[in-house]
Design a protein around this motif. Sequence first.
Motif, PDB file in Angstrom:
ATOM      1  N   TRP A   3       0.799  -1.226   0.000  1.00 53.14           N
ATOM      2  CA  TRP A   3       0.000   0.000   0.000  1.00 53.14           C
ATOM      3  C   TRP A   3       0.825   1.267   0.000  1.00 53.14           C
ATOM      4  CZ3 TRP A   3      -0.420   3.109   4.630  1.00 53.14           C
ATOM      5  CH2 TRP A   3       0.274   2.593   5.719  1.00 53.14           C
ATOM      6  N   LEU A 219      -0.225  -4.805  18.396  1.00 54.78           N
ATOM      7  CA  LEU A 219      -0.151  -4.719  16.925  1.00 54.78           C
ATOM      8  C   LEU A 219       0.398  -3.369  16.468  1.00 54.78           C
ATOM      9  CD1 LEU A 219      -3.399  -6.617  15.848  1.00 54.78           C
ATOM     10  CD2 LEU A 219      -1.035  -7.453  15.825  1.00 54.78           C
ATOM     11  N   VAL A 220       0.223  -2.347  17.290  1.00 54.83           N
ATOM     12  CA  VAL A 220       0.860  -1.054  17.005  1.00 54.83           C
ATOM     13  C   VAL A 220       2.385  -1.239  17.020  1.00 54.83           C
ATOM     14  CG1 VAL A 220       1.284   1.254  17.946  1.00 54.83           C
ATOM     15  CG2 VAL A 220      -1.048   0.336  17.883  1.00 54.83           C
ATOM     16  N   MET A 223       3.569  -2.650  13.848  1.00 51.00           N
ATOM     17  CA  MET A 223       3.714  -1.590  12.838  1.00 51.00           C
ATOM     18  C   MET A 223       5.064  -0.885  13.000  1.00 51.00           C
ATOM     19  SD  MET A 223       1.027  -1.160  10.813  1.00 51.00           S
ATOM     20  CE  MET A 223       0.599   0.557  10.433  1.00 51.00           C
ATOM     21  N   ASP A 257      -5.429 -12.014  14.281  1.00 46.78           N
ATOM     22  CA  ASP A 257      -5.492 -10.560  14.113  1.00 46.78           C
ATOM     23  C   ASP A 257      -4.250 -10.064  13.360  1.00 46.78           C
ATOM     24  OD1 ASP A 257      -7.747 -10.969  15.624  1.00 46.78           O
ATOM     25  OD2 ASP A 257      -7.206  -9.639  17.265  1.00 46.78           O
ATOM     26  N   GLU A 264      -4.242  -7.319   4.994  1.00 51.71           N
ATOM     27  CA  GLU A 264      -4.838  -6.049   4.580  1.00 51.71           C
ATOM     28  C   GLU A 264      -3.770  -5.036   4.170  1.00 51.71           C
ATOM     29  OE1 GLU A 264      -7.981  -5.273   4.099  1.00 51.71           O
ATOM     30  OE2 GLU A 264      -8.717  -7.243   4.689  1.00 51.71           O
ATOM     31  N   GLN A 294      -9.860 -10.790  18.265  1.00 54.32           N
ATOM     32  CA  GLN A 294     -10.995 -10.005  17.785  1.00 54.32           C
ATOM     33  C   GLN A 294     -11.545 -10.520  16.461  1.00 54.32           C
ATOM     34  OE1 GLN A 294     -12.516  -7.363  19.492  1.00 54.32           O
ATOM     35  NE2 GLN A 294     -11.302  -8.285  21.097  1.00 54.32           N
ATOM     36  N   ARG A 301     -13.056  -8.566   7.135  1.00 57.16           N
ATOM     37  CA  ARG A 301     -13.873  -7.361   6.942  1.00 57.16           C
ATOM     38  C   ARG A 301     -14.873  -7.431   5.792  1.00 57.16           C
ATOM     39  NH1 ARG A 301     -11.945  -3.790   3.079  1.00 57.16           N
ATOM     40  NH2 ARG A 301     -12.979  -2.011   4.002  1.00 57.16           N
TER      41      ARG A 301
ATOM     42  N   ALA B 186     -11.892  -0.396   8.965  1.00 57.78           N
ATOM     43  CA  ALA B 186     -10.730   0.394   8.533  1.00 57.78           C
ATOM     44  C   ALA B 186      -9.458  -0.442   8.613  1.00 57.78           C
ATOM     45  CB  ALA B 186     -10.584   1.641   9.407  1.00 57.78           C
ATOM     46  N   THR B 187      -8.552  -0.159   7.709  1.00 54.06           N
ATOM     47  CA  THR B 187      -7.218  -0.772   7.722  1.00 54.06           C
ATOM     48  C   THR B 187      -6.215   0.334   7.404  1.00 54.06           C
ATOM     49  OG1 THR B 187      -7.144  -1.238   5.345  1.00 54.06           O
ATOM     50  CG2 THR B 187      -8.202  -2.916   6.752  1.00 54.06           C
ATOM     51  N   PRO B 188      -4.939   0.144   7.726  1.00 47.84           N
ATOM     52  CA  PRO B 188      -3.974   1.220   7.460  1.00 47.84           C
ATOM     53  C   PRO B 188      -3.977   1.732   6.023  1.00 47.84           C
ATOM     54  CG  PRO B 188      -2.995  -0.385   8.931  1.00 47.84           C
ATOM     55  CD  PRO B 188      -4.321  -0.956   8.492  1.00 47.84           C
ATOM     56  N   GLY B 216      -9.428  -5.705  16.083  1.00 49.95           N
ATOM     57  CA  GLY B 216      -8.152  -5.684  16.810  1.00 49.95           C
ATOM     58  C   GLY B 216      -7.137  -4.667  16.352  1.00 49.95           C
ATOM     59  N   ILE B 217      -7.477  -3.860  15.326  1.00 47.68           N
ATOM     60  CA  ILE B 217      -6.458  -2.948  14.799  1.00 47.68           C
ATOM     61  C   ILE B 217      -6.890  -1.482  14.896  1.00 47.68           C
ATOM     62  CG2 ILE B 217      -5.411  -4.686  13.306  1.00 47.68           C
ATOM     63  CD1 ILE B 217      -6.805  -3.366  10.913  1.00 47.68           C
ATOM     64  N   LEU B 219      -6.135   0.815  17.167  1.00 44.75           N
ATOM     65  CA  LEU B 219      -5.020   1.726  17.450  1.00 44.75           C
ATOM     66  C   LEU B 219      -3.975   1.711  16.337  1.00 44.75           C
ATOM     67  CD1 LEU B 219      -4.592   1.261  21.324  1.00 44.75           C
ATOM     68  CD2 LEU B 219      -5.669   3.155  20.092  1.00 44.75           C
ATOM     69  N   VAL B 220      -3.898   0.606  15.606  1.00 44.56           N
ATOM     70  CA  VAL B 220      -3.041   0.567  14.412  1.00 44.56           C
ATOM     71  C   VAL B 220      -3.552   1.590  13.404  1.00 44.56           C
ATOM     72  CG1 VAL B 220      -2.396  -0.854  12.425  1.00 44.56           C
ATOM     73  CG2 VAL B 220      -2.323  -1.836  14.744  1.00 44.56           C
ATOM     74  N   MET B 223      -2.395   4.957  14.265  1.00 40.05           N
ATOM     75  CA  MET B 223      -1.017   5.170  13.782  1.00 40.05           C
ATOM     76  C   MET B 223      -1.033   5.575  12.304  1.00 40.05           C
ATOM     77  SD  MET B 223       1.398   4.547  16.086  1.00 40.05           S
ATOM     78  CE  MET B 223       2.863   3.707  15.455  1.00 40.05           C
TER      79      MET B 223
END
Lengths: 305, 305
Positions: A3, A219-220, A223, A257, A264, A294, A301, B186-188, B216-217, B219-220, B223
């Motif tokens: 991406w 997971l942050v 990243m 997750d 994604e 989760q 999604r 939502a995804t990054p 589960g993402i 807070l990702v 970011m």
Amino acid sequence: MNWEGKPMKDLITTEVGMRDGLQMESRFVPTNEKIEIGLGLIGAGLRRIEATSFVSPKAVPQLVDAAEVIGALRGRGATLAALVPNLRGAERALEAGVDELVMFISASEEHNRRNVNRSIAESLETIAPVAQAVAGSGRGLRAAVSTAFGCPWQGDVTPEEVARVIEGFAAQGVRAVTLGDTTGMATPPIVRRLCDKLADWFPEVELTLHFHNTRGIGLVNVMAGLDAGIVRYESALGGLGGCPFAKGATGNICTEDLVYMAGEMGLKTGVDLSSLIALAQRMQAILGHDLPGQVMKAGPRLVAA
Amino acid sequence: MNWEGKPMKDLITTEVGMRDGLQMESRFVPTNEKIEIGLGLIGAGLRRIEATSFVSPKAVPQLVDAAEVIGALRGRGATLAALVPNLRGAERALEAGVDELVMFISASEEHNRRNVNRSIAESLETIAPVAQAVAGSGRGLRAAVSTAFGCPWQGDVTPEEVARVIEGFAAQGVRAVTLGDTTGMATPPIVRRLCDKLADWFPEVELTLHFHNTRGIGLVNVMAGLDAGIVRYESALGGLGGCPFAKGATGNICTEDLVYMAGEMGLKTGVDLSSLIALAQRMQAILGHDLPGQVMKAGPRLVAA
């Protein structure tokens, strides 16, 4: 291309739920159910599984069936790793057919002492005999540095303290190093700073990151690790595991997750998400309690409501 | 300077638990307990609170006490926002003393129809009368675009679909826009692409991101939003809320976890984390069930075990 327009990379996951997760459970999961989960993980595409621990059955009765579990999962296309605390454990692991032996030493003196009742210096001396036992066996030895991102007693842990443990392993030829966020104290700036320094100091070492979601940012931190160029991560099915210091806190980052997020973001994992979700649900049924994953509850999604 | 050497910014949070959280609870939280939480939020340093919803008491009986809650929290230094579905709700909100009225329209036709039984075109026509009622009142009007990052029925939602709704609001002079990740899709890469396009298309609009942690993402995605230059986020105390389409799935991103993460990244929030944790624990006691927040269980990272 992913991406951000960068070439798409693989994200390499090691499933640690059978070890880091099940050792925290109050009840013993029957051997045949462990094997069922292990085979399911391999079937879902996991190629690296930390399946058990060759520690004292008195210390960790949940994993007393280590040799049997390894025996049943061998030769099916996955690299099987197992925790070994000492030479005796290493000999048992080698005999059972483990592919990769994992030795833990803490970066923080206090945590190491409380965990194994030894100083770090004393622990570092235990590496050589294990390395010698592994040498020539065709198997691998991996270093796991506990409390690499912080220690619940000491507080912050410096990159120099982590480097001291890695040096001890590197002196014995170990190149595979896992940085363990034992009690979920990693944060993006700490991850970035530590990974950058270690890449400078140990260009020959291959880093793997092991995060817990204890404070909601597991997971942050992945990243942040990806930003630092790290592609190897450890995670647990359903987010198995917990934190011995915080009741109700979650454990390892959750494999489904992580695989969902990676997919994604255009990173290949080779893992089938649907199979993994079904397996996490099966694990939940085996344990008889909810797991914190989760995606196993909400699904991917684009599945219609 | 923050951890990447960039100038340190503020992260501006809007607490939405009292609205987006409590409307999902099966039991009615007594008005005095709502007010206690609201005052606690203001005391902890929250300066923006979406406190309630002026919808039909039949549709959302949990928030039947909207006017009373606003009355008790007014004039204490926080901007009070409230959801209004139509002109009648807007009039009630203005009379109660709400500072910022929030109107929702979905970016996906199917979601809008199921949510309010209208087409998007019909919903867009309801903006003008509300904007006129707000004009000259000294209060603000905010647009909230639901399903901005994906719709459980339609699937992916395009930036053009989101832009259509924003245009409808912008035509009435609305500059404050919240992008709602209604069901945690939502995804990054989606966050990055949407924020970049909207910044190009609507340079005068000030974007706020509202994520759910359904997969589960959450807070990702924050970011990814920070990477895109967005500093405004909505979150809920303790991770209040849920997902009507996925049993057991979590709701909004958790305010304490967001504040913890922001603080660790060197972003100022003006919020006292300890007070917020105590308040999330109080909320849990009021509701009589666990909340998904993590930091409220594990504590900040440098508190000794």
